[in-house]
Scaffold this motif. Sequence first.
Motif, PDB file in Angstrom:
ATOM      1  N   ASP A   1      36.769  33.227  49.544  1.00  0.00           N
ATOM      2  CA  ASP A   1      36.909  33.873  48.233  1.00  0.00           C
ATOM      3  C   ASP A   1      38.178  34.715  48.159  1.00  0.00           C
ATOM      4  O   ASP A   1      38.865  34.732  47.135  1.00  0.00           O
ATOM      5  CB  ASP A   1      35.685  34.740  47.928  1.00  0.00           C
ATOM      6  N   ASP A   2      38.493  35.428  49.251  1.00  0.00           N
ATOM      7  CA  ASP A   2      39.720  36.233  49.291  1.00  0.00           C
ATOM      8  C   ASP A   2      40.953  35.345  49.166  1.00  0.00           C
ATOM      9  O   ASP A   2      41.900  35.675  48.452  1.00  0.00           O
ATOM     10  CB  ASP A   2      39.801  37.039  50.590  1.00  0.00           C
ATOM     11  N   LEU A   3      40.939  34.210  49.875  1.00  0.00           N
ATOM     12  CA  LEU A   3      42.057  33.270  49.798  1.00  0.00           C
ATOM     13  C   LEU A   3      42.210  32.745  48.373  1.00  0.00           C
ATOM     14  O   LEU A   3      43.323  32.707  47.840  1.00  0.00           O
ATOM     15  CB  LEU A   3      41.858  32.109  50.772  1.00  0.00           C
TER      16      LEU A   3
ATOM     17  N   THR B   1      45.338  32.464  43.414  1.00  0.00           N
ATOM     18  CA  THR B   1      45.349  32.598  41.957  1.00  0.00           C
ATOM     19  C   THR B   1      46.300  33.703  41.515  1.00  0.00           C
ATOM     20  O   THR B   1      47.083  33.526  40.573  1.00  0.00           O
ATOM     21  CB  THR B   1      43.925  32.873  41.436  1.00  0.00           C
ATOM     22  N   ALA B   2      46.257  34.834  42.199  1.00  0.00           N
ATOM     23  CA  ALA B   2      47.143  35.957  41.862  1.00  0.00           C
ATOM     24  C   ALA B   2      48.604  35.597  42.108  1.00  0.00           C
ATOM     25  O   ALA B   2      49.475  35.904  41.284  1.00  0.00           O
ATOM     26  CB  ALA B   2      46.759  37.194  42.662  1.00  0.00           C
ATOM     27  N   ASN B   3      48.897  34.940  43.226  1.00  0.00           N
ATOM     28  CA  ASN B   3      50.275  34.542  43.527  1.00  0.00           C
ATOM     29  C   ASN B   3      50.785  33.515  42.529  1.00  0.00           C
ATOM     30  O   ASN B   3      51.947  33.552  42.126  1.00  0.00           O
ATOM     31  CB  ASN B   3      50.378  33.988  44.951  1.00  0.00           C
ATOM     32  N   TYR B   4      49.927  32.592  42.129  1.00  0.00           N
ATOM     33  CA  TYR B   4      50.309  31.572  41.148  1.00  0.00           C
ATOM     34  C   TYR B   4      50.689  32.238  39.828  1.00  0.00           C
ATOM     35  O   TYR B   4      51.717  31.914  39.230  1.00  0.00           O
ATOM     36  CB  TYR B   4      49.162  30.588  40.942  1.00  0.00           C
ATOM     37  N   ALA B   5      49.879  33.181  39.395  1.00  0.00           N
ATOM     38  CA  ALA B   5      50.160  33.883  38.140  1.00  0.00           C
ATOM     39  C   ALA B   5      51.432  34.720  38.256  1.00  0.00           C
ATOM     40  O   ALA B   5      52.217  34.800  37.308  1.00  0.00           O
ATOM     41  CB  ALA B   5      48.979  34.771  37.763  1.00  0.00           C
ATOM     42  N   ALA B   6      51.653  35.331  39.413  1.00  0.00           N
ATOM     43  CA  ALA B   6      52.831  36.178  39.607  1.00  0.00           C
ATOM     44  C   ALA B   6      54.126  35.366  39.622  1.00  0.00           C
ATOM     45  O   ALA B   6      55.174  35.868  39.212  1.00  0.00           O
ATOM     46  CB  ALA B   6      52.700  36.976  40.905  1.00  0.00           C
ATOM     47  N   LEU B   7      54.057  34.119  40.058  1.00  0.00           N
ATOM     48  CA  LEU B   7      55.255  33.282  40.106  1.00  0.00           C
ATOM     49  C   LEU B   7      55.768  32.949  38.713  1.00  0.00           C
ATOM     50  O   LEU B   7      56.974  32.879  38.498  1.00  0.00           O
ATOM     51  CB  LEU B   7      54.977  31.978  40.860  1.00  0.00           C
ATOM     52  N   GLY B   8      54.871  32.738  37.779  1.00  0.00           N
ATOM     53  CA  GLY B   8      55.304  32.375  36.436  1.00  0.00           C
ATOM     54  C   GLY B   8      55.948  31.001  36.437  1.00  0.00           C
ATOM     55  O   GLY B   8      55.716  30.177  37.316  1.00  0.00           O
TER      56      GLY B   8
ATOM     57  N   GLY C   1      44.394  34.379  59.015  1.00  0.00           N
ATOM     58  CA  GLY C   1      44.316  35.385  57.962  1.00  0.00           C
ATOM     59  C   GLY C   1      43.024  35.396  57.171  1.00  0.00           C
ATOM     60  O   GLY C   1      42.587  36.444  56.707  1.00  0.00           O
ATOM     61  N   TYR C   2      42.398  34.216  57.007  1.00  0.00           N
ATOM     62  CA  TYR C   2      41.240  34.114  56.119  1.00  0.00           C
ATOM     63  C   TYR C   2      40.013  33.488  56.769  1.00  0.00           C
ATOM     64  O   TYR C   2      38.972  33.375  56.135  1.00  0.00           O
ATOM     65  CB  TYR C   2      41.608  33.290  54.880  1.00  0.00           C
ATOM     66  N   ASP C   3      40.142  33.010  57.996  1.00  0.00           N
ATOM     67  CA  ASP C   3      39.066  32.347  58.721  1.00  0.00           C
ATOM     68  C   ASP C   3      38.563  31.102  57.991  1.00  0.00           C
ATOM     69  O   ASP C   3      37.373  30.827  57.948  1.00  0.00           O
ATOM     70  CB  ASP C   3      37.916  33.319  59.006  1.00  0.00           C
ATOM     71  N   VAL C   4      39.482  30.357  57.383  1.00  0.00           N
ATOM     72  CA  VAL C   4      39.177  29.078  56.740  1.00  0.00           C
ATOM     73  C   VAL C   4      40.318  28.112  57.019  1.00  0.00           C
ATOM     74  O   VAL C   4      41.380  28.515  57.483  1.00  0.00           O
ATOM     75  CB  VAL C   4      38.984  29.207  55.208  1.00  0.00           C
TER      76      VAL C   4
ATOM     77  N   LEU D   1      40.152  23.407  49.877  1.00  0.00           N
ATOM     78  CA  LEU D   1      40.080  22.332  48.886  1.00  0.00           C
ATOM     79  C   LEU D   1      38.638  22.017  48.502  1.00  0.00           C
ATOM     80  O   LEU D   1      38.347  21.723  47.342  1.00  0.00           O
ATOM     81  CB  LEU D   1      40.760  21.072  49.415  1.00  0.00           C
ATOM     82  N   ALA D   2      37.727  22.070  49.480  1.00  0.00           N
ATOM     83  CA  ALA D   2      36.321  21.776  49.220  1.00  0.00           C
ATOM     84  C   ALA D   2      35.617  22.942  48.523  1.00  0.00           C
ATOM     85  O   ALA D   2      34.568  22.759  47.909  1.00  0.00           O
ATOM     86  CB  ALA D   2      35.602  21.442  50.523  1.00  0.00           C
ATOM     87  N   GLY D   3      36.174  24.132  48.645  1.00  0.00           N
ATOM     88  CA  GLY D   3      35.537  25.306  48.039  1.00  0.00           C
ATOM     89  C   GLY D   3      34.369  25.830  48.842  1.00  0.00           C
ATOM     90  O   GLY D   3      33.570  26.620  48.341  1.00  0.00           O
TER      91      GLY D   3
END
Length: 106
Positions: free
Chosen positions: A4-6, A11-18, A72-75, A81-83
């Motif tokens: 969930d953190d990843l 999502t936040a990085n994608y939005a910040a890139l514009g 960093g995220y243990d995934v 991709l699978a969620g």
Amino acid sequence: MSLDDLDENVTANYAALGEETTVDLDPETRNELAMLSAAMGTDTDELLRRGVHALFQQAVSSGDLDFHLRTGYDVTYDEYLAGATYEEMTGADQYPERDEDRRYNM
């Protein structure tokens, strides 16, 4: 950190890139980009897009991306991709931990 953190960070990085990103280039990178552009007859924007794709594919193929995601995220990327994590997909996280001291007690 978790899956969930990843997902939140991506999502936040994608939005910040514009739509556009500006990058300061050092002389070596500028020279290499100019050489590639001249040799391939391609504009620099397209070369930069190709460069990101190539770096991403190399990181996935070599396992480098999974290493950093696991650290960093243990995934892994497949889990992203699978969620769901492998434990969630296989049901391994649904069973309680075994108590080895009481294992054979009736």
